[in-house]
Design an enzyme around this catalytic site. Structure first.
Site: not given
Ligand code: ARG
Ligand code: GLU
Length: 712
Positions: A218, A83, A647
């Site tokens: 991922d 991502h 991330s």
């Molecule tokens: N929750 C993760 C982070 O904040 C992954 C985000 C990307 N994935 C998604 N399905 N939107 O960034």
């Molecule tokens: N998915 C998050 C990012 O893109 C990391 C997850 C979190 O917030 O801990 O940085």
């Protein structure tokens, strides 16, 4: 209530001795070696960060200013999340050659794909510079204080001798109580090496986002290129793979619960030192308002996306973006309630006040300010979220910025080109008809949720959703703002060129446009009735928060403080661990490929599985990548304190070997941005065994594995 407080009083001192109780995102030059040793680390903190000789920090970079990535070979091979590389993978994709759906694997270095604009930043050195930056500020108050600080930062930067490819960034810590300077080296030729298909890299998509148990692979891979002297250079065919000072060995050893682990990366933003009143406002007012706006936007988009494939494709990325924080905030509110964050903070304030009487006055003032600010803060939240999520209004906002700049004589060709460049893809992925519905519904929410004294004149008539939809569909027809999505393909940019070729005419028509006028009415009212009070109260709150922060540090001698995340390099450590976030629910720390197959829904846009992966699973062709269970481990959780920006961060073991790639947090613990709770807060990582299994067995890219140093 009384019972709870009593209980906490007795429990608190016992757990307080562990910094772990509060989580922690530590500045790598100020690590608590003793606690890390107690928890099991085998290497020294000098192996983690050393500005004099190669150390682990030389393998950790900030990826494109937001995510984190790490070097895993002597040839500059870079690992980050799928991502995080999504934009680049998407940019190389066409309908005929869809890298998002099919994945991409370079066969050799010549096949690696350049990504103009993509950068990675190395941290060469970190220095505390508080005295220099606060010099001469002792008796200043705002706005002179900020000016003096900015001047001092400029002089500090100018006095440093650095290479042309380096830069200095000075960051405030603890709400401007301390300052740190970072020497940064930026590399600019970063090429795409490999990415699994979305059905692996984004497996589970929004349904599984923030959720454990998780089965997402991922990850994506890039390579840093340098000039012939190994220094940063713009993209050139002549550039060669970067030779790093240090790279991470990759471990494929089995993991066990309670193994020591640490995560090294660039967490974005946390607010761990707020007063109870602020946390109460977030829990009761701010987060619910944000969630309410996005609830409506997402439901409206989803209805259409489910029945119409073209819309689904157009809105996929926007939907994921809006849904990401919507879902996080829902988890955050639940977690704040469940961890009794407000009571915990209030108790803590009580204990501070008992030790230091000045704190009472700080907190009394903060309480009053937060209460005074509530109506303004609430409207600020609704206003910003509505404008952000009603695309038509957001667009009107962009046009407003443009017109204001033109009229002030501040708009040049570059600015106009930038706006035009933004508009083309916007209209390409925009459905006026669908957005008319979203905007109409959000307008109704805004009309209903805005206090009468802040409501724009005549807005009472927007309180009815159904009526709004009819009205909005009507005015959209006569709007040049919404109108452009009717033209398609190449003609969008022609249409935009034409519109901007006659600036006066464009501005004249915009000002007469019904959608534009509606936006201006909302904006003007907000800017006169809400924004001035909101901002002026906020700057008072900020000044007091600085005082309160300093008082917490001076008063609570037992606690080891770490500064809130601010996108600077940090280390967080903990243990590999499962959790039991709810009654009768307990989560294992590790998932496996069998779980991917359990979730498999053929043809589904979130849970499809590529045929080759199914074959590998059926044949149990796992090579050296299975663990003690005989299956390939996919994801695991630990107690590391992470946030957005982490991330792509490396998760390392006690010896500093890479064991996983951070990419998410467990829903029940996302309140860790405000109130870390070791019972519920878990970070989620992809297992290195799964990453190598996909590269080796799925992608047949053994040449990449051969570059790495594998620890068995
Ligand atoms: N929750 C993760 C982070 O904040 C992954 C985000 C990307 N994935 C998604 N399905 N939107 O960034
Ligand atoms: N998915 C998050 C990012 O893109 C990391 C997850 C979190 O917030 O801990 O940085």
């Amino acid at each position: 209530m009384t019972k709870k407080i009593l209980l906490s009083v007795f429990l608190l001192p016992a757990i307080m001795t562990f910094a772990q109780q509060y989580g922690g995102m530590w500045i790598p030059t100020e690590l608590n070696e003793k606690e890390m040793k107690d928890l099991g680390i085998k290497i020294s903190v000098k192996d983690i960060f050393n500005s004099q000789k190669a150390s682990i920090k030389d393998a950790v970079v900030q990826f494109n200013g937001g995510c984190t990535a790490e070097i895993i070979s002597p040839k500059g091979l870079l690992l980050t999340n799928h991502h995080c590389g999504y934009g680049q993978i998407q940019a190389h994709s066409t309908i005929q050659n869809d890298l998002l759906s099919n994945g991409f694997w370079a066969k050799n270095p010549q096949g690696e794909l350049p990504n103009p604009g993509l950068t990675v930043d190395f941290i060469i050195d970190i220095k505390e510079v508080t005295n220099q930056i606060l010099d001469g500020t002792e008796h200043l108050t705002e706005p002179e204080l900020s000016k003096k600080i900015a001047n001092n930062i400029e002089s500090y930067k100018n006095a440093q001798k650095i290479e042309p490819y380096q830069s200095i960034s000075v960051k405030s810590m603890y709400y401007e109580n301390k300052f740190y300077a970072y020497t940064i080296e930026t590399y600019k030729d970063i090429r795409l090496v490999g990415a699994p298909p979305q059905s692996i890299g984004k497996f589970g998509s929004d349904t599984d986002n923030w959720v454990w148990p998780r089965h997402t692979g991922d990850f994506s891979m890039f390579r840093i290129y340098a000039d012939k002297n190994n220094k940063p250079a713009e993209y050139s065919k002549e550039n060669v793979p970067y030779v790093p000072k240090y790279f991470l060995p990759v471990s494929i050893k089995d993991k066990n619960e309670n193994d020591f682990t640490f995560v090294f990366g660039f967490p974005g933003k946390t607010t761990e030192y707020l007063p109870a009143i602020a946390v109460e406002k977030i829990t009761k007012d701010i987060d619910p308002a944000r969630i309410a706006v996005r609830d409506i936007a997402l439901k409206t988009l989803d209805e259409k996306m489910r029945t119409d494939d073209a819309t689904r494709i157009k809105y996929a990325s926007k939907y994921a973006y809006v849904a990401n924080y919507w879902k996080k905030w829902i988890g955050e509110v639940e977690g704040l309630k469940k961890s009794n964050a407000v009571e915990k903070k209030a108790m803590y304030e009580g204990s501070l006040k008992a030790k230091n009487h000045e704190i009472k006055s700080t907190l009394d003032q903060l309480n009053k300010l937060y209460n005074d600010q509530t109506p303004f803060a609430l409207n600020n939240t609704y206003y910003t979220e509505v404008i952000k999520n009603a695309e038509t209004l957001k667009l009107a906002n962009d046009y407003y910025t443009y017109i204001t700049a033109v009229e002030a004589g501040r708009m040049d060709e570059k600015g106009t080109a930038a706006l035009k460049k933004k508009l083309v893809p916007f209209y390409k992925d925009y459905s006026a008809e669908l957005d008319a519905k979203v905007t109409a519904k959000l307008l109704a929410l805004y009309a209903n949720k805005t206090a009468p004294q802040f409501l724009p004149t005549g807005f009472e008539k927007y309180k009815n959703e159904a009526q709004n939809i009819q009205y909005f569909e009507e005015i959209s027809k006569n709007s040049i703002i919404t109108g452009r999505s009717e033209v398609n393909g190449a003609s969008i940019s022609q249409d935009i060129d034409k519109a901007f070729s006659n600036q006066d005419q464009l501005i004249k028509s915009l000002k007469k446009d019904p959608v534009y006028q509606l936006f201006i009415l909302m904006r003007d009212t907000y800017m006169t009735k809400v924004d001035p009070q909101f901002t002026s109260l906020q700057s008072k709150i900020d000044a007091l928060q600085k005082t309160y922060m300093a008082q917490q540090i001076a008063t609570d001698k037992d606690k080891k403080f770490f500064p809130d995340a601010n996108s600077t390099l940090r280390v967080t450590y903990g243990k590999v661990k499962g959790s039991s976030p709810r009654d009768a629910v307990s989560y294992n720390y590790q998932t496996h490929l069998a779980g991917v197959m359990e979730k498999y829904i053929p043809g589904d846009y979130e849970f499809d599985v590529p045929k080759k992966l199914i074959d590998l699973y059926n044949k149990k062709d796992f090579g050296i990548y299975k663990d003690k269970t005989g299956d390939v481990p996919v994801g695991f959780t630990a107690t590391n304190h992470t946030t957005g920006g982490n991330s792509g961060s490396p998760a390392l073991d006690a010896n500093g070997n890479l064991i996983g790639l951070n990419f998410d947090r467990q829903w029940e613990g996302t309140m860790s941005d405000i109130n870390y709770d070791p019972r519920f807060s878990r970070n989620i990582m992809v297992d290195t065994k799964y990453i190598l299994f996909i590269i080796d067995k799925y992608a047949d890219s053994k040449w990449l594995i051969d570059e790495m140093k594998i620890v068995k």
